[in-house]
Scaffold this active site. Structure first.
Site, PDB file in Angstrom:
ATOM      1  N   THR A   1       0.851  -1.183   0.000  1.00 53.71           N
ATOM      2  CA  THR A   1       0.000   0.000   0.000  1.00 53.71           C
ATOM      3  C   THR A   1       0.887   1.234   0.000  1.00 53.71           C
ATOM      4  OG1 THR A   1      -1.689  -1.218   1.226  1.00 53.71           O
ATOM      5  CG2 THR A   1      -1.867   1.173   1.208  1.00 53.71           C
TER       6      THR A   1
ATOM      7  N   LYS B   1      -7.562   0.846  -3.167  1.00 48.86           N
ATOM      8  CA  LYS B   1      -7.016   0.265  -1.941  1.00 48.86           C
ATOM      9  C   LYS B   1      -7.030   1.301  -0.804  1.00 48.86           C
ATOM     10  CE  LYS B   1      -4.524  -1.881   1.122  1.00 48.86           C
ATOM     11  NZ  LYS B   1      -5.178  -2.782   2.065  1.00 48.86           N
TER      12      LYS B   1
ATOM     13  N   LYS C   1      -0.833   5.737   9.082  1.00 45.83           N
ATOM     14  CA  LYS C   1      -0.146   5.820   7.787  1.00 45.83           C
ATOM     15  C   LYS C   1      -1.167   5.758   6.652  1.00 45.83           C
ATOM     16  CE  LYS C   1       1.336   2.780   4.809  1.00 45.83           C
ATOM     17  NZ  LYS C   1       1.760   1.498   4.238  1.00 45.83           N
TER      18      LYS C   1
END
Lengths: 291, 291, 291, 291
Positions: free
Chosen positions: D93, D169, D238
């Site tokens: 990611t 995502k 994050k």
């Protein structure tokens, strides 16, 4: 002038005393009668019921909120007893919705309704230095002007619609709360970089933010001096709620007011509701683990 | 003193000119060389490379942001070429993370790093009336003081850790943006109750918020006067981003800064990025269907 | 059982019809009498006043909100006319504060108060497939159970304090609104990277978010299909307001609900109040300049 | 097929093992070499440098974040050493900005870049049941398909622009975080009305929110079971940061993501960064004084 005065909290008592000193004849009423005593000693007449305080030339209400104003003015029958031509100066901070309702009820009764909310705490009220926002029928304001001149250093006229003065008062308090929050978050931030909040506020208050709001609240925040309260945090939540309600009525989103509301609730949940509303600044410290 | 000066945007050009007028010998450098010409006419020497501007007694950098500062100071080899004992005054608004990195790199090179960010726009810089926040080694600041005295009306000392001055500068800009947002939301609110934003700002700016930030931005908001930009809205987003990043590093949530960030993005999405950042106030009007 | 039924909106009418079909004798009342007619054709008795609908063994109220419930149950004298032992099933979505008041008034009157708010729209109500949250005195619930079994596919018991069922209902609606907002922001984001909202919702609804709420609202959002409204956006604002009020009472900040409130207001300010509340998703598109 | 695999954290190690079991020849690389050992025992070849892992037909990267991917792929010279025609499956990611940079660098090198981020934790990876989002050149995806079929239960094709898969995502993880926050605030609210969080989540997870995300995280929240972490809260910050950055690039305000960011920071400030990210729900309890 014979003046009725309802609501003798810190603000109201100071204002009524000034009117007496200026030579007006005052009929005072308060829910708990003890508050009237010092004023009676100064020469005021104590009304037994709100109705009695409405039997005057000009009546001033300075009650805590919508609910108490509704109880004292409407449920008691005071407004319903008023003679046509009476001028009513509504000086408390009320919601726009409730003031809209009051405007209509006063019209039906033939009573002149003037909204005259104020900026200034009890010490400013005692000094007769309030800033007064005023809106209502021109002739009624003219009649009230000598009274306003006793109570405030300056009257800010806002036209004939009382809601305008109410909206400005609500927006002004919202701006103060926003300034406290900005100071609180900033102080919490610079503290993590080794800058004492007092050092930070000293610079801000002497440069870009050289205004009483920032200097006074900035000092309180830096010194964590929240007790005794100049203006209680729970009242701050009430006032931010008035801004949100006013925005709700007119479909104006106020994301900053939403943040204030959430943080004021958090402060109350941690037991700070009776402190001065500058204790809102503690929330930023708590969130960042510095408290 | 022989002074290097890197970055001749609106702020830097005005500051460098003042140094020349005060009798200093200035070596100027700018990415696009055209900006150096007026200063050369005043007596400055035009450096061909950043390295040349570092071959002085004291060097000042006033570049746009982290990225350009990194390119000009580090990637060009300028810092690596510096002699031990040189004093570097970093006057731009940079991130706390990058300044932390700079502090370390200067230490390794034996160069004295002083953070000296400023409050004030180009007109204030031109008048030599900036407020300068300064932090760094005491001896280095002492050496820089005559230079700071030319550039600003007052120097605010914040100790020996450069990050302190950076944090205060970032927090100060965050507070200005918060004030603009508070004015914008308030003006949008009172407008729906028939109060002209100018009327509202006039009252606020002469009572509770009697400070330059509120009076100046308040007038711009009331008159919807956002062009030409005194400080572009995209730079406002950059600076609010610096506050959020500084908070992120130290785990300090700043919910008010988050609101500012979202609304600044919304302003840019609607084409207002190059306007003055007081155009942030338009967002509240747009959200409430008043634009 | 002889059952009173007050409030014949989309939900109430469908529920009352099911009770008739199940063989109960129903006395219906609605503010605008037209809504009662189809039910009278099915065999219901039309009450002329709310008082009449309270002269039964069990009464169900399904009115729009606090204000209409207050008018119909309290101001009309219906509750005051009720016989001791009557069971009152309150199935509307009301505020915790008002339900607290109702609980007290019912106790004084000797009437059993059971809160039984539901999850499900009108089509689910018509199919008798509601999910019913129930809380109140055990015996009263036992008496009401056959009625609940007609109206819903499942009853979720939450104990004897009616406020518990109310809180769960309010929190559930808040969670739905949160899901709509999350889908709206996400769809607006991926769209700027070239992903059609339908493509995105298809993946989400078949993987992590394989639940009716996401599949149904996701499809509406992707197809921008907001009319006719399954649940009007203005009612969504009412319900998010109930969550904020419930949080206010207990000092629980709900920052996500604050965002929902602001964005629902923004939607209404742009004329989308009568659309389905999934139109909340349009706000993220508008903010990002994609609408 | 000879496959390079860089990054043997929990996810990567499970995925690489599945590829070996499926008969592929795997060259593995990890920053700390110990992680490669169990795979070597299964038959993998341990690469000494990232360059070696790029000397294959297809290379998979599953590194922690932008910074580690930059270090391992770019700074090490691995990409620069790659032969034209190599297919690179980027399954971590990463930010949209960095993937945009990678796309450009791969084009210059003649390497096929396919973004293939996944939904699923380590247990799902071990079972070969990941949901894989894939976007890139059609021929490259076709070549990778047998590999994707080993790793996941389903591949979701999103066209030829890798950024599309990345955006989906990021948006998906943002939606999970939003669901956790909504559950956390709701649970904190109902708790003050006497409803146990487990009782509440049981109802939600079996009615409107009958999806794995709600059932699984709902149970964790109800039981305050945050250790060991399935996905660490710091990684959640994050990922929410990636959503905010992606929105920043395209000027899409995400007010809900801003709330998540603030609350995740608050959780970390109180020491919960290494817990499962469902511990975000503790923030609502703390704010309301229930923790």
């Amino acid at each position: 002038m014979k003046i009725g005065f309802l609501g003798l909290g810190g603000m109201g008592a100071a204002m009524a005393a000034n009117l007496i000193k200026a030579g007006h004849q005052i009929v005072v009423w308060n829910r708990s009668p003890g508050a009237a005593e010092p004023l009676v000693e100064l020469g005021a007449i104590a009304a037994v019921t709100p109705v009695q305080a409405f039997d005057v030339e000009l009546v001033i209400s300075m009650l805590a909120d919508d609910a108490s104003t509704r109880a004292v003015l409407l449920d008691s029958g005071a407004l319903a007893s008023a003679k046509a031509g009476l001028v009513h100066l509504s000086m408390a901070t009320l919601s726009t919705a409730f003031v809209g309702e009051l405007v209509e009820l006063h019209r039906e009764q033939g009573v002149e309704f003037v909204a005259a909310p104020v900026f200034g705490r009890t010490d400013v009220a005692a000094a007769g230095k309030l800033n007064i926002l005023v809106a209502g029928p021109e002739a009624a304001i003219a009649k009230a002007q000598p009274v306003l001149d006793v109570l405030g250093q300056k009257t800010w006229p806002l036209g004939d619609d009382p809601l305008r003065a109410v909206a400005v008062k609500i927006a002004g308090n919202f701006m103060i709360a926003s300034a406290i929050e900005a100071m609180g978050e900033s102080a919490a931030l610079v503290k993590t970089y080794g800058v004492a909040p007092g050092e930070f506020m000293e610079i801000m208050g002497n440069t870009l933010f050289n205004a009483p709001v920032y200097r006074n609240y900035g000092a309180q925040i830096a010194e964590q001096r929240f007790d005794p309260a100049g203006f209680r945090l729970v009242l701050g939540l009430k006032d931010v709620g008035l801004a949100l309600s006013a925005g709700h009525e007119q479909r104006v989103p106020l994301p900053l007011a939403s943040v204030l509301r959430d943080n004021l609730l958090e402060a109350i949940a941690h037991g700070d509701g009776e402190l001065d509303w500058s204790a809102l600044s503690q929330v930023a410290l708590r969130k960042s683990g510095q408290l």
